[in-house]
Each structure stands twice: as structure tokens, then as C-alpha cells.
Scaffold this active site. Structure first.
Site, PDB file in Angstrom:
ATOM      1  N   GLU A 167       6.406  -1.110   6.190  1.00  0.00           N
ATOM      2  CA  GLU A 167       5.337  -2.105   6.161  1.00  0.00           C
ATOM      3  C   GLU A 167       5.590  -3.171   5.091  1.00  0.00           C
ATOM      4  O   GLU A 167       5.971  -2.858   3.959  1.00  0.00           O
ATOM      5  CB  GLU A 167       4.000  -1.414   5.889  1.00  0.00           C
ATOM      6  CG  GLU A 167       2.805  -2.357   5.943  1.00  0.00           C
ATOM      7  CD  GLU A 167       1.488  -1.673   5.635  1.00  0.00           C
ATOM      8  OE1 GLU A 167       0.448  -2.226   6.015  1.00  0.00           O
ATOM      9  OE2 GLU A 167       1.503  -0.595   4.996  1.00  0.00           O
TER      10      GLU A 167
ATOM     11  N   LYS B 220      -2.492  -5.300  12.694  1.00  0.00           N
ATOM     12  CA  LYS B 220      -3.082  -4.069  12.160  1.00  0.00           C
ATOM     13  C   LYS B 220      -4.593  -4.056  12.374  1.00  0.00           C
ATOM     14  O   LYS B 220      -5.299  -4.981  11.987  1.00  0.00           O
ATOM     15  CB  LYS B 220      -2.739  -3.960  10.673  1.00  0.00           C
ATOM     16  CG  LYS B 220      -3.121  -2.659  10.014  1.00  0.00           C
ATOM     17  CD  LYS B 220      -2.571  -2.621   8.594  1.00  0.00           C
ATOM     18  CE  LYS B 220      -2.881  -1.340   7.862  1.00  0.00           C
ATOM     19  NZ  LYS B 220      -2.283  -1.319   6.504  1.00  0.00           N
TER      20      LYS B 220
ATOM     21  N   CYS C  97       0.614   1.669   9.322  1.00  0.00           N
ATOM     22  CA  CYS C  97       0.114   2.388   8.147  1.00  0.00           C
ATOM     23  C   CYS C  97      -1.268   3.017   8.336  1.00  0.00           C
ATOM     24  O   CYS C  97      -1.381   4.080   8.924  1.00  0.00           O
ATOM     25  CB  CYS C  97       0.161   1.480   6.925  1.00  0.00           C
ATOM     26  SG  CYS C  97       0.090   2.391   5.358  1.00  0.00           S
TER      27      CYS C  97
END
Length: 295
Positions: free
Chosen positions: A44, A117, A154
Site C-alpha cells: 500500500e 479503498k 489494507c
């Protein structure tokens, strides 16, 4: 989709000089390709340090448009090496509007797709809500020449709903670029619990959906620029798991590492026949899952 895919992962530390990080990434991606990787996955926000330890408006200068300089760089590299490449970029979508965005390049260097995300944390040393707007592209797998990739980022890895939706929409593999680590005040026992929970959660996504999982984390200590904490020691431990949660490879907690692992993509079909979790889902009884809380 190929019967097997050679997956390369790049677990590396990052410094404050973006050009130095890009040079290191270039060499590591080339190394994976030379070892036979067809798919290479990066961690990331790999272009820079993990800047979310503080809230600093000047750090928005790290963001780029998509397409932009980084997509040109990684697209050219994917084409040069003939690989599918999963990257993680700080996207400047419009003035004052930014996302944490994974961009996937196909073997011809084109952008196969992107994922913004969806779950954004806001915790001490992980002040991501200051920088990133919630993703708005949904949980849509990205089709490439080697298969359909369920790319998440993540904090998404703690949510079984995200993995399930990617699986139901046809993902062949789940992929998680990641930045997670320990604070210096964490005890050794607490570190073990945190790392164990992180691995178990993602292995569970593999089992529940009958899909391989690739999780690539940062490594190394990054200081807190504000000096209010002792910074984050990213715990590495990047890993690849098979569709029954079996560990195919696990990197160290204290070193940079490139690794290429062959993943049997036909095994998912067999596992889903043996363990037909998707068949037995009670979709008629799951309506309440969309509520924040059930009274």
C-alpha cells in the site's frame, strides 16, 4: 484463466525520497519478472513513506492524477516486462478530493482497472480519513489477461463482506496491498495477537470464498514526523494462501524480500465442490446485514 499463475510479491521499506523509492521498486519488480512472475503485487502507498501518521495539508502534494506520472511509469514497466502489475497510489481526483487507489496494469501496459479503498480507518498513527475520501467504485473485480483480480486495500481486509462481494462477482483471487505495523509501546504478546489476527482474518477470507489470497505489507520502521509517538514498525509478513487457507509462502517480519510463488488456480474449483459454502448460503435470511446495528 491460466491453470497456474506465478505471483510475485515485493515487500520493501520506503524512505522520504520518492525517486529513491521508485528506483528500488523498479529493481524489485524487474527481479520478480526475471524470476518468472506473471503477476506482481506491491504494498500500500509504496511510492512514499506511510504519510498518514500525521495530519499535514502539505502532504497532499504527494497525490497524483490517474492517469498521471506514476501510471505512466508503472504502465511502461508492465509492458516492458509483460506482467500484470498491482499498484497502490495516492489519487488526486479533483481539487480537494483524494482517494487511496489501487491501479492494475495489464501486460500491454494499459490500465485494466482501479479500485478506490472503501473502508478508511481513523486511528492514532493511521489518520487516513484526513487524506482519503471513501471509495465509490464498489467492490468490482478487475479483469486482466491472466484472470479476474479481486483487489482490496489494507483496512478492507478486516471486512468479510468485501471479500465475499468480490468472490460473488467473479474474482479468481483476492489481493490486499497493505500498510500495517506495531507501535513501540505494544508488548511482545500484543504484537503476536495483532499479527495473528491479521493473518487469520485473511486466511478466513480464502476459506470462506474458496479463493487464493495475496497480502503484501510494508516492512521497516518509519518515524512519526510529529514526534508524538515512536512511529510505526511495519511487520512485513507478506503471504500467499491457497483456497483452504493453506500458507503457500510467508515472508519475514524484519526484512525486505521479493518472492515468486506458483498458485494453482484450478484448485479453487475443486475446493468449492468439496466445501460448497456458496451453495448453502441463506441469502433469504441475510437482509439485516445491511443495517448498522440490529435492535
Amino acid at each position: 484463466m491460466a491453470k497456474t499463475i506465478k505471483v510475485g510479491i515485493v515487500q520493501q521499506s520506503c524512505g522520504t525520497d520518492v525517486k529513491d523509492n521508485l528506483a528500488k521498486l523498479y529493481n524489485n519488480i524487474v527481479d520478480c519478472a526475471e524470476k518468472g512472475a506473471e503477476l506482481v503485487v506491491l504494498q500500500e502507498l509504496h511510492n512514499s513513506v506511510y504519510f498518514c501518521q500525521t495530519e499535514n495539508t502539505s502532504l497532499f502534494d504527494l497525490a497524483e492524477t490517474i492517469p498521471g506520472p506514476s501510471t505512466n511509469f508503472y504502465g511502461d514497466l508492465a509492458k516492458q516486462l509483460g506482467i500484470v502489475l498491482v499498484t497502490s497510489l495516492f489519487e488526486k481526483r479533483a481539487p480537494g478530493l483524494y482517494h487511496n487507489t489501487a491501479v492494475v496494469f495489464d501486460k500491454d501496459g494499459s490500465i485494466a482497472g482501479k479500485y478506490r479503498k472503501m473502508h478508511i480507518p481513523d486511528d492514532p498513527a493511521y489518520y487516513e480519513k484526513f487524506y482519503f475520501t471513501l471509495g465509490d467504485l464498489g467492490f468490482e473485480p478487475i479483469k486482466t489477461s491472466i484472470g479476474t483480480l479481486g483487489v482490496l486495500v489494507c483496512w478492507d481486509q478486516w471486512y468479510p463482506e468485501a471479500a465475499r462481494l468480490m468472490a460473488l462477482k467473479g474474482a479468481d483471487i483476492l489481493i490486499y496491498p497493505t500498510a500495517i505495523g506495531w507501535e513501540s509501546s505494544d508488548t511482545d504478546d500484543e504484537k503476536k495477537r495483532q499479527l495473528g489476527a491479521w493473518v487469520i482474518s485473511q486466511r478466513a477470507h480464502a476459506v470462506a470464498n474458496g479463493l487464493p489470497v495475496v497480502s503484501v505489507n510494508r516492512i521497516g520502521h518509519e518515524p512519526d514526523p510529529s514526534g508524538q509517538t515512536n512511529g510505526i514498525t511495519f511487520w512485513g509478513n507478506s503471504f500467499i494462501a491457497g483456497p483452504q487457507g493453506e500458507i503457500l509462502f510467508e515472508a519475514s517480519n524484519d526484512g525486505e524480500q521479493n518472492k515468486v510463488v506458483e498458485v494453482d488456480m484450478e484448485r479453487s474449483e475443486n475446493v468449492r465442490r468439496w466445501w460448497p459454502f456458496l451453495r448453502d448460503r441463506r441469502i433469504d435470511e441475510y437482509g439485516n446485514i445491511t443495517k448498522r446495528f440490529i435492535d
